[in-house]
Design a protein around this motif. Structure first.
Motif, PDB file in Angstrom:
ATOM      1  N   VAL A   1      27.262  26.545 -64.101  1.00  0.00           N
ATOM      2  CA  VAL A   1      25.855  26.342 -63.785  1.00  0.00           C
ATOM      3  C   VAL A   1      25.723  26.204 -62.273  1.00  0.00           C
ATOM      4  O   VAL A   1      26.451  25.431 -61.646  1.00  0.00           O
ATOM      5  N   SER A   2      24.792  26.966 -61.662  1.00  0.00           N
ATOM      6  CA  SER A   2      24.619  26.969 -60.210  1.00  0.00           C
ATOM      7  C   SER A   2      23.170  26.694 -59.840  1.00  0.00           C
ATOM      8  O   SER A   2      22.251  27.045 -60.585  1.00  0.00           O
ATOM      9  N   PHE A   3      22.986  26.085 -58.675  1.00  0.00           N
ATOM     10  CA  PHE A   3      21.653  25.751 -58.183  1.00  0.00           C
ATOM     11  C   PHE A   3      21.484  26.303 -56.766  1.00  0.00           C
ATOM     12  O   PHE A   3      22.270  25.978 -55.866  1.00  0.00           O
ATOM     13  N   LEU A   4      20.473  27.143 -56.590  1.00  0.00           N
ATOM     14  CA  LEU A   4      20.193  27.750 -55.290  1.00  0.00           C
ATOM     15  C   LEU A   4      19.633  26.698 -54.336  1.00  0.00           C
ATOM     16  O   LEU A   4      18.666  26.016 -54.642  1.00  0.00           O
ATOM     17  N   THR A   5      20.257  26.573 -53.154  1.00  0.00           N
ATOM     18  CA  THR A   5      19.813  25.577 -52.178  1.00  0.00           C
ATOM     19  C   THR A   5      19.188  26.194 -50.936  1.00  0.00           C
ATOM     20  O   THR A   5      18.515  25.500 -50.174  1.00  0.00           O
ATOM     21  N   GLY A   6      19.383  27.499 -50.715  1.00  0.00           N
ATOM     22  CA  GLY A   6      18.819  28.144 -49.547  1.00  0.00           C
ATOM     23  C   GLY A   6      19.269  29.583 -49.449  1.00  0.00           C
ATOM     24  O   GLY A   6      20.143  30.035 -50.197  1.00  0.00           O
ATOM     25  N   ALA A   7      18.649  30.325 -48.533  1.00  0.00           N
ATOM     26  CA  ALA A   7      18.996  31.734 -48.351  1.00  0.00           C
ATOM     27  C   ALA A   7      18.693  32.146 -46.914  1.00  0.00           C
ATOM     28  O   ALA A   7      17.857  31.536 -46.238  1.00  0.00           O
ATOM     29  N   ASN A   8      19.409  33.163 -46.444  1.00  0.00           N
ATOM     30  CA  ASN A   8      19.099  33.724 -45.126  1.00  0.00           C
ATOM     31  C   ASN A   8      19.445  35.197 -45.096  1.00  0.00           C
ATOM     32  O   ASN A   8      20.272  35.679 -45.877  1.00  0.00           O
ATOM     33  N   PHE A   9      18.796  35.913 -44.209  1.00  0.00           N
ATOM     34  CA  PHE A   9      19.028  37.346 -44.036  1.00  0.00           C
ATOM     35  C   PHE A   9      19.227  37.619 -42.544  1.00  0.00           C
ATOM     36  O   PHE A   9      18.372  37.263 -41.728  1.00  0.00           O
ATOM     37  N   GLY A  10      20.369  38.206 -42.220  1.00  0.00           N
ATOM     38  CA  GLY A  10      20.663  38.506 -40.823  1.00  0.00           C
ATOM     39  C   GLY A  10      20.753  37.263 -39.947  1.00  0.00           C
ATOM     40  O   GLY A  10      20.446  37.308 -38.760  1.00  0.00           O
ATOM     41  N   GLY A  11      21.173  36.137 -40.536  1.00  0.00           N
ATOM     42  CA  GLY A  11      21.306  34.907 -39.775  1.00  0.00           C
ATOM     43  C   GLY A  11      20.047  34.074 -39.707  1.00  0.00           C
ATOM     44  O   GLY A  11      20.067  32.951 -39.191  1.00  0.00           O
ATOM     45  N   GLY A  12      18.929  34.594 -40.221  1.00  0.00           N
ATOM     46  CA  GLY A  12      17.667  33.860 -40.203  1.00  0.00           C
ATOM     47  C   GLY A  12      17.313  33.314 -41.571  1.00  0.00           C
ATOM     48  O   GLY A  12      17.481  33.987 -42.587  1.00  0.00           O
TER      49      GLY A  12
ATOM     50  N   ARG B   1      17.587  53.435 -36.927  1.00  0.00           N
ATOM     51  CA  ARG B   1      18.930  52.876 -36.719  1.00  0.00           C
ATOM     52  C   ARG B   1      19.396  52.286 -38.051  1.00  0.00           C
ATOM     53  O   ARG B   1      18.676  51.511 -38.682  1.00  0.00           O
ATOM     54  N   TYR B   2      20.617  52.671 -38.464  1.00  0.00           N
ATOM     55  CA  TYR B   2      21.163  52.201 -39.748  1.00  0.00           C
ATOM     56  C   TYR B   2      22.301  51.220 -39.488  1.00  0.00           C
ATOM     57  O   TYR B   2      23.144  51.442 -38.605  1.00  0.00           O
ATOM     58  N   PHE B   3      22.344  50.170 -40.266  1.00  0.00           N
ATOM     59  CA  PHE B   3      23.337  49.107 -40.044  1.00  0.00           C
ATOM     60  C   PHE B   3      23.442  48.252 -41.307  1.00  0.00           C
ATOM     61  O   PHE B   3      22.640  48.380 -42.238  1.00  0.00           O
ATOM     62  N   TYR B   4      24.454  47.370 -41.325  1.00  0.00           N
ATOM     63  CA  TYR B   4      24.645  46.424 -42.425  1.00  0.00           C
ATOM     64  C   TYR B   4      24.216  45.030 -41.973  1.00  0.00           C
ATOM     65  O   TYR B   4      24.532  44.599 -40.870  1.00  0.00           O
ATOM     66  N   GLU B   5      23.497  44.348 -42.861  1.00  0.00           N
ATOM     67  CA  GLU B   5      23.008  43.004 -42.570  1.00  0.00           C
ATOM     68  C   GLU B   5      23.413  42.071 -43.708  1.00  0.00           C
ATOM     69  O   GLU B   5      23.353  42.439 -44.881  1.00  0.00           O
ATOM     70  N   SER B   6      23.842  40.871 -43.347  1.00  0.00           N
ATOM     71  CA  SER B   6      24.286  39.907 -44.360  1.00  0.00           C
ATOM     72  C   SER B   6      23.097  39.239 -45.041  1.00  0.00           C
ATOM     73  O   SER B   6      22.225  38.678 -44.367  1.00  0.00           O
ATOM     74  N   GLU B   7      23.083  39.310 -46.363  1.00  0.00           N
ATOM     75  CA  GLU B   7      22.078  38.608 -47.162  1.00  0.00           C
ATOM     76  C   GLU B   7      22.805  37.533 -47.964  1.00  0.00           C
ATOM     77  O   GLU B   7      23.619  37.843 -48.841  1.00  0.00           O
ATOM     78  N   LYS B   8      22.531  36.269 -47.651  1.00  0.00           N
ATOM     79  CA  LYS B   8      23.298  35.161 -48.204  1.00  0.00           C
ATOM     80  C   LYS B   8      22.433  34.251 -49.057  1.00  0.00           C
ATOM     81  O   LYS B   8      21.332  33.870 -48.663  1.00  0.00           O
ATOM     82  N   LEU B   9      22.972  33.906 -50.230  1.00  0.00           N
ATOM     83  CA  LEU B   9      22.347  32.951 -51.138  1.00  0.00           C
ATOM     84  C   LEU B   9      23.302  31.771 -51.286  1.00  0.00           C
ATOM     85  O   LEU B   9      24.439  31.932 -51.738  1.00  0.00           O
ATOM     86  N   ASN B  10      22.854  30.583 -50.905  1.00  0.00           N
ATOM     87  CA  ASN B  10      23.709  29.397 -50.925  1.00  0.00           C
ATOM     88  C   ASN B  10      23.529  28.630 -52.227  1.00  0.00           C
ATOM     89  O   ASN B  10      22.413  28.281 -52.608  1.00  0.00           O
ATOM     90  N   PHE B  11      24.656  28.348 -52.898  1.00  0.00           N
ATOM     91  CA  PHE B  11      24.621  27.685 -54.199  1.00  0.00           C
ATOM     92  C   PHE B  11      25.524  26.459 -54.219  1.00  0.00           C
ATOM     93  O   PHE B  11      26.564  26.414 -53.553  1.00  0.00           O
ATOM     94  N   VAL B  12      25.115  25.485 -55.016  1.00  0.00           N
ATOM     95  CA  VAL B  12      25.997  24.411 -55.458  1.00  0.00           C
ATOM     96  C   VAL B  12      26.302  24.695 -56.923  1.00  0.00           C
ATOM     97  O   VAL B  12      25.383  24.824 -57.744  1.00  0.00           O
TER      98      VAL B  12
END
Length: 223
Positions: free
Chosen positions: A135-146, A100-111
């Motif tokens: 200048v940015s600082f990574l605070t978290g990440a999630n893939f597919g809502g997790g 099954r092929y689909f698109y999933e959100s990959e999110k990187l949260n920055f300040v």
């Protein structure tokens, strides 16, 4: 009639002159929509990813050196990443195995903290163009809502920002603004200790926002 009245208000407000002087400060909370994606090693990220659309918000501060130039900084919360083309193996008793092929959100949260030069142009200085490092600082990440771990990702990022905007002068010390910003990261998302293939994956983004601009006049009078 309502549209004509609104247009008249915007035009009249844009003609209202605001005098900016050395040591004046403008504080501007904003909210908008951000579009982002990856760039770099196409063999690693693939060529089927789509742009990821997320909210962006924060506050900027302009410190005026004269009525034309200011130094812009601030604190911005933004989500970068991509809509990743993915697949999974399905075990169906009737059809056996299939993908099954689909698109999933990959999110990187920055300040993010911009350090930009900002030039104000036009007769009333309503237009502006800003540019400089961010200048940015990574605070978290999630893939597919997790939520996912970020040990294999770089925490500190350096990039270049560029943008332009227009402000509608409502009062002597208050304006409403619209703005478009572009950003490109020069830092690899992948931590070097987890990147055995020496692949490069960077972030690119663009956003449109609206802002409320509050002018804090200088207490120092020019002589």
């Amino acid at each position: 009639m309502k549209k004509l009245l609104l247009f008249s208000i915007l035009v009249s407000s844009s003609l209202y002159s605001q005098v900016r002087e050395r040591n004046d400060i403008e504080i501007a909370p904003f909210v908008g929509i951000n579009s982002s994606n990856y760039y770099g090693d196409i063999t690693y990220i693939g060529d089927s990813n789509k742009a990821l659309y997320t909210p962006v918000f924060g506050v900027t501060a302009d410190f005026y050196m004269n009525n034309r130039w200011s130094l812009r900084t601030g604190l911005e919360y933004q989500t970068l990443g991509s809509s990743v083309y993915s697949s999974e193996l399905i075990n169906n008793p009737q059809d056996n195995y299939y993908y099954r092929y689909f698109y999933e959100s990959e999110k990187l949260n920055f300040v993010a903290i911009p350090i930009h030069a900002n030039i104000h142009i036009g007769k009333s200085r309503n237009w502006h163009i800003n540019f400089g490092p961010t200048v940015s600082f990574l605070t978290g990440a999630n893939f597919g809502g997790g939520k996912v771990e970020i040990d294999n990702l770089r925490k500190e990022h350096v990039g270049f920002g560029f943008g332009f905007g227009y402000s509608f002068n409502i009062h002597e010390n208050f304006s409403l603004g619209i703005e478009h910003q572009e950003y490109i990261s020069f830092t690899n998302n992948l931590n070097y200790s987890f990147n055995s293939n020496n692949s490069f994956i960077g972030n690119i983004a663009g956003n449109f926002s609206v802002k409320a601009i509050f002018k804090i006049p200088s207490s120092k009078k020019e002589e």
